[in-house]
Enzyme design. Structure first.
Site, PDB file in Angstrom:
ATOM      1  N   HIS A 112     -27.983  28.448  21.965  1.00 21.04           N
ATOM      2  CA  HIS A 112     -26.565  28.761  22.151  1.00 21.04           C
ATOM      3  C   HIS A 112     -26.146  29.826  21.143  1.00 21.04           C
ATOM      4  O   HIS A 112     -26.467  29.721  19.960  1.00 21.04           O
ATOM      5  CB  HIS A 112     -25.725  27.489  21.967  1.00 21.04           C
ATOM      6  CG  HIS A 112     -24.263  27.728  22.161  1.00 21.04           C
ATOM      7  ND1 HIS A 112     -23.697  27.838  23.412  1.00 21.04           N
ATOM      8  CD2 HIS A 112     -23.268  27.918  21.275  1.00 21.04           C
ATOM      9  CE1 HIS A 112     -22.399  28.067  23.282  1.00 21.04           C
ATOM     10  NE2 HIS A 112     -22.111  28.125  21.994  1.00 21.04           N
ATOM     11  N   SER A 139     -27.788  28.874  17.574  1.00 25.67           N
ATOM     12  CA  SER A 139     -28.236  27.489  17.340  1.00 25.67           C
ATOM     13  C   SER A 139     -29.178  27.054  18.453  1.00 25.67           C
ATOM     14  O   SER A 139     -28.958  27.382  19.621  1.00 25.67           O
ATOM     15  CB  SER A 139     -27.044  26.518  17.346  1.00 25.67           C
ATOM     16  OG  SER A 139     -26.051  26.910  16.435  1.00 25.67           O
TER      17      SER A 139
END
Ligand code: GRF
Length: 216
Positions: A112, A139
């Site tokens: 993400h 992430s």
């Protein structure tokens, strides 16, 4: 010698992260095997990338299903036959149902483009710029039923410079993603990072208390 990590990679678009994973495998840097590349979009450029490298692909077009549940049910049944160690979401632009997620609990990874828990959802770069942030990042997390909310495994951050555009941040983030996803998978393949059936995450045999920091 342990077995290569068996992966199913799910995409919807360009598939540049898929390409990075393929490249790491072909370069001998990642002991993994991509058993299938699945897309909800027959026109995804990532499918072409997969074909070029002789990888099996499968399209499940969401427009042909009446409900999200029916779609995910088909996808689940197919992936159960493939039985990968991990399902790697790499720009798969669909929210998965709890039924699907439970079927592969603790075995679905997502990348993400933000420093989660900040900026869940879409348009993370634009929102970070609008809010005057000075850093942004990427992430990799385990997927749970809450959107972009599962345990964070690895993060990398980068500075936002004065005058940066959304495209600048996207490009900076993408460059990091392409190194970071193969690195995270490498640690799983080497069993340096383990996630057991209870969702317990160990890194170097110690419980992972906070996300690993990817420094590039
Ligand atoms: C990436 O930016 C990733 O963070 C997000 O979707 C994008 C996929 O890009 N989840 P690509 O298809 O791998 O090029």
């Amino acid at each position: 010698m342990s077995e290569p990590l068996r992966l199913a990679v799910l995409i919807s678009g360009s598939g540049s992260n898929l390409q990075a994973i393929i490249d790491a495998i072909e370069a001998g840097e990642l002991d993994a095997r991509i058993d299938t590349v699945v897309s909800n979009n027959a026109d995804a450029y990532g499918l072409e990338r997969a074909h070029r490298h002789g990888l099996p692909t499968r399209v499940f077009d969401h427009r042909e299903f009446e409900s999200r549940e029916q779609y995910d049910d088909q996808l689940r049944r197919y992936l159960e036959t493939v039985a990968p160690d991990y399902i790697v979401l790499a720009g798969f632009m669909r929210i998965l149902t709890p039924g699907f997620i439970n079927a592969f609990e603790h075995r679905i990874l997502n990348i993400h483009p933000s420093l989660l828990p900040a900026y869940k959802g879409l348009h993370t770069h634009r929102r970070a710029l609008e809010n005057g942030e000075t850093r942004h990042g990427v992430s990799i997390h385990l997927v749970t039923a809450e959107l972009d909310d599962g345990p964070i495994l690895m993060q990398a951050s980068y500075p936002i410079d004065a005058g940066d555009s959304e495209a600048d941040l996207q490009a900076r983030g993408h460059r990091l993603e392409h190194r970071m996803y193969p690195e995270l998978l490498r640690r799983l393949a080497e069993r340096k990072l383990t996630i057991d059936s209870e969702g317990q995450i160990l890194h170097d045999n110690a419980r992972l208390e906070k996300p690993l920091v990817y420094a590039g």
